[in-house]
Design an enzyme around this catalytic site. Sequence first.
Site, PDB file in Angstrom:
ATOM      1  N   SER A 132       0.866  -1.182   0.000  1.00  0.00           N
ATOM      2  CA  SER A 132       0.000   0.000   0.000  1.00  0.00           C
ATOM      3  C   SER A 132       0.897   1.224   0.000  1.00  0.00           C
ATOM      4  CB  SER A 132      -0.864   0.002   1.267  1.00  0.00           C
ATOM      5  OG  SER A 132      -1.534   1.240   1.426  1.00  0.00           O
ATOM      6  N   TYR A 145      -2.465   0.462  10.785  1.00  0.00           N
ATOM      7  CA  TYR A 145      -2.411  -0.020   9.394  1.00  0.00           C
ATOM      8  C   TYR A 145      -1.085   0.354   8.742  1.00  0.00           C
ATOM      9  CZ  TYR A 145      -3.789  -0.846   4.524  1.00  0.00           C
ATOM     10  OH  TYR A 145      -3.854  -1.302   3.216  1.00  0.00           O
TER      11      TYR A 145
HETATM   12  P1  NAP Z   1     -11.282  -6.338   0.571  1.00  0.00           P
HETATM   13  O1  NAP Z   1     -12.248  -6.239  -0.550  1.00  0.00           O
HETATM   14  O2  NAP Z   1     -11.780  -6.122   1.951  1.00  0.00           O
HETATM   15  O3  NAP Z   1     -10.541  -7.758   0.474  1.00  0.00           O
HETATM   16  C1  NAP Z   1      -9.687  -8.211   1.515  1.00  0.00           C
HETATM   17  C2  NAP Z   1      -9.477  -9.707   1.342  1.00  0.00           C
HETATM   18  O4  NAP Z   1      -8.577 -10.144   2.389  1.00  0.00           O
HETATM   19  C3  NAP Z   1     -10.753 -10.503   1.456  1.00  0.00           C
HETATM   20  O5  NAP Z   1     -10.768 -11.490   0.454  1.00  0.00           O
HETATM   21  C4  NAP Z   1     -10.641 -11.158   2.834  1.00  0.00           C
HETATM   22  O6  NAP Z   1     -11.260 -12.427   2.816  1.00  0.00           O
HETATM   23  C5  NAP Z   1      -9.130 -11.335   2.933  1.00  0.00           C
HETATM   24  N1  NAP Z   1      -8.701 -11.537   4.305  1.00  0.00           N
HETATM   25  C6  NAP Z   1      -8.794 -10.676   5.358  1.00  0.00           C
HETATM   26  N2  NAP Z   1      -8.345 -11.263   6.472  1.00  0.00           N
HETATM   27  C7  NAP Z   1      -7.977 -12.541   6.125  1.00  0.00           C
HETATM   28  C8  NAP Z   1      -7.464 -13.645   6.826  1.00  0.00           C
HETATM   29  N3  NAP Z   1      -7.244 -13.600   8.148  1.00  0.00           N
HETATM   30  N4  NAP Z   1      -7.181 -14.789   6.145  1.00  0.00           N
HETATM   31  C9  NAP Z   1      -7.411 -14.858   4.814  1.00  0.00           C
HETATM   32  N5  NAP Z   1      -7.908 -13.854   4.090  1.00  0.00           N
HETATM   33  C10 NAP Z   1      -8.195 -12.710   4.745  1.00  0.00           C
HETATM   34  O7  NAP Z   1     -10.084  -5.286   0.391  1.00  0.00           O
HETATM   35  P2  NAP Z   1      -9.012  -5.084  -0.806  1.00  0.00           P
HETATM   36  O8  NAP Z   1      -8.926  -3.635  -1.028  1.00  0.00           O
HETATM   37  O9  NAP Z   1      -9.281  -5.982  -1.950  1.00  0.00           O
HETATM   38  O10 NAP Z   1      -7.686  -5.520  -0.021  1.00  0.00           O
HETATM   39  C11 NAP Z   1      -6.720  -6.388  -0.577  1.00  0.00           C
HETATM   40  C12 NAP Z   1      -5.333  -5.916  -0.191  1.00  0.00           C
HETATM   41  O11 NAP Z   1      -5.113  -4.622  -0.766  1.00  0.00           O
HETATM   42  C13 NAP Z   1      -5.089  -5.745   1.314  1.00  0.00           C
HETATM   43  O12 NAP Z   1      -3.819  -6.259   1.639  1.00  0.00           O
HETATM   44  C14 NAP Z   1      -5.125  -4.240   1.511  1.00  0.00           C
HETATM   45  O13 NAP Z   1      -4.374  -3.833   2.624  1.00  0.00           O
HETATM   46  C15 NAP Z   1      -4.532  -3.776   0.200  1.00  0.00           C
HETATM   47  N6  NAP Z   1      -4.804  -2.384  -0.171  1.00  0.00           N
HETATM   48  C16 NAP Z   1      -6.082  -1.948  -0.343  1.00  0.00           C
HETATM   49  C17 NAP Z   1      -6.305  -0.610  -0.685  1.00  0.00           C
HETATM   50  C18 NAP Z   1      -7.690  -0.033  -0.868  1.00  0.00           C
HETATM   51  O14 NAP Z   1      -7.837   1.210  -0.894  1.00  0.00           O
HETATM   52  N7  NAP Z   1      -8.718  -0.859  -1.033  1.00  0.00           N
HETATM   53  C19 NAP Z   1      -5.222   0.254  -0.848  1.00  0.00           C
HETATM   54  C20 NAP Z   1      -3.937  -0.233  -0.680  1.00  0.00           C
HETATM   55  C21 NAP Z   1      -3.747  -1.557  -0.353  1.00  0.00           C
HETATM   56  P3  NAP Z   1     -12.121 -13.082   4.013  1.00  0.00           P
HETATM   57  O15 NAP Z   1     -12.701 -11.958   4.828  1.00  0.00           O
HETATM   58  O16 NAP Z   1     -13.141 -13.889   3.292  1.00  0.00           O
HETATM   59  O17 NAP Z   1     -11.153 -13.928   4.765  1.00  0.00           O
END
Ligand code: NAP
Length: 247
Positions: A132, A145
């Site tokens: 991120s 975070y």
């Molecule tokens: P999201 O839609 O909330 O997806 C997060 C995913 O992580 C879900 O599939 C969730 O699945 C999984 N997860 C969470 N805890 C887990 C655990 N203990 N074991 C296995 N899986 C787990 O959010 P996203 O934006 O796609 O996030 C994906 C990545 O991108 C993250 O690392 C986040 O920090 C990063 N990111 C996001 C943004 C943003 O603005 N959205 C920006 C920068 C970086 P389950 O709940 O089904 O387990």
Amino acid sequence: MNEKKIAVVTGASSGIGAATVSALAGLGYQVIGGARRLDRVEDIVAAVGGTALPLDVTDPASVQAFAARVPRAHLLVNNAGLALGVGSIAEPNEAMWTTMYETNVLGVLRMTQALLSALVASGDGHVINVGSIAAFETYAGGGGYTASKHAARALTRTLRLELLGQPVRVTEICPGLVETEFSIVRFEGDSERAAHVYDGLDPLSAEDIAECISFAASRPSHVNIDEIVVRPRAQATAHHVHREATK
Ligand code: NAP
């Protein structure tokens, strides 16, 4: 007949992980997706003929059980992650910090350790960690975070050093604002509050990030994309965001 290369995607039940499953299948990978909400992973992975497995990256036994069912691996996308709350350092929120560290740092460590020998054995392995801009920027209320993503960045960079000479590439993808379920999780299901995060701007989509992951994965084997930093045009830093007035 050549066997397909296998890509493992964590956090495949939603957002960036779900989009990455489709993108990597499009590149010809056999995809194995994992997350806690297995029914959702099954729907997403079934659409591309892949495999869905239960996975909680905070649970060492779950990671071991998952890895035991991965027959071989060329690509590991450590995408599972989350932010919880926007509490200040002064507030008593250690439980949230623990969950973010367990997921964003130790989850990446566990998955990498579990699959590293398979990645090396493939002769052409690749670890892509979804970091991120919070991995190198900070903002008030984002201490837990940003600290966890800074730590994951250190892990990624250390891994690249330690794998020097091995046939494994290491990449970090650093997105800014992406509209997924990320903010809904952060605000504990408050989707109205989550929607305001994206008020007056065009955020990145999960597919935008999946394209970056696909780009890094599809370079020739000798080309290591160290990192990709990608933000919406309307975002200069974590806290410099241009918003058009909404009607
Ligand atoms: P999201 O839609 O909330 O997806 C997060 C995913 O992580 C879900 O599939 C969730 O699945 C999984 N997860 C969470 N805890 C887990 C655990 N203990 N074991 C296995 N899986 C787990 O959010 P996203 O934006 O796609 O996030 C994906 C990545 O991108 C993250 O690392 C986040 O920090 C990063 N990111 C996001 C943004 C943003 O603005 N959205 C920006 C920068 C970086 P389950 O709940 O089904 O387990």
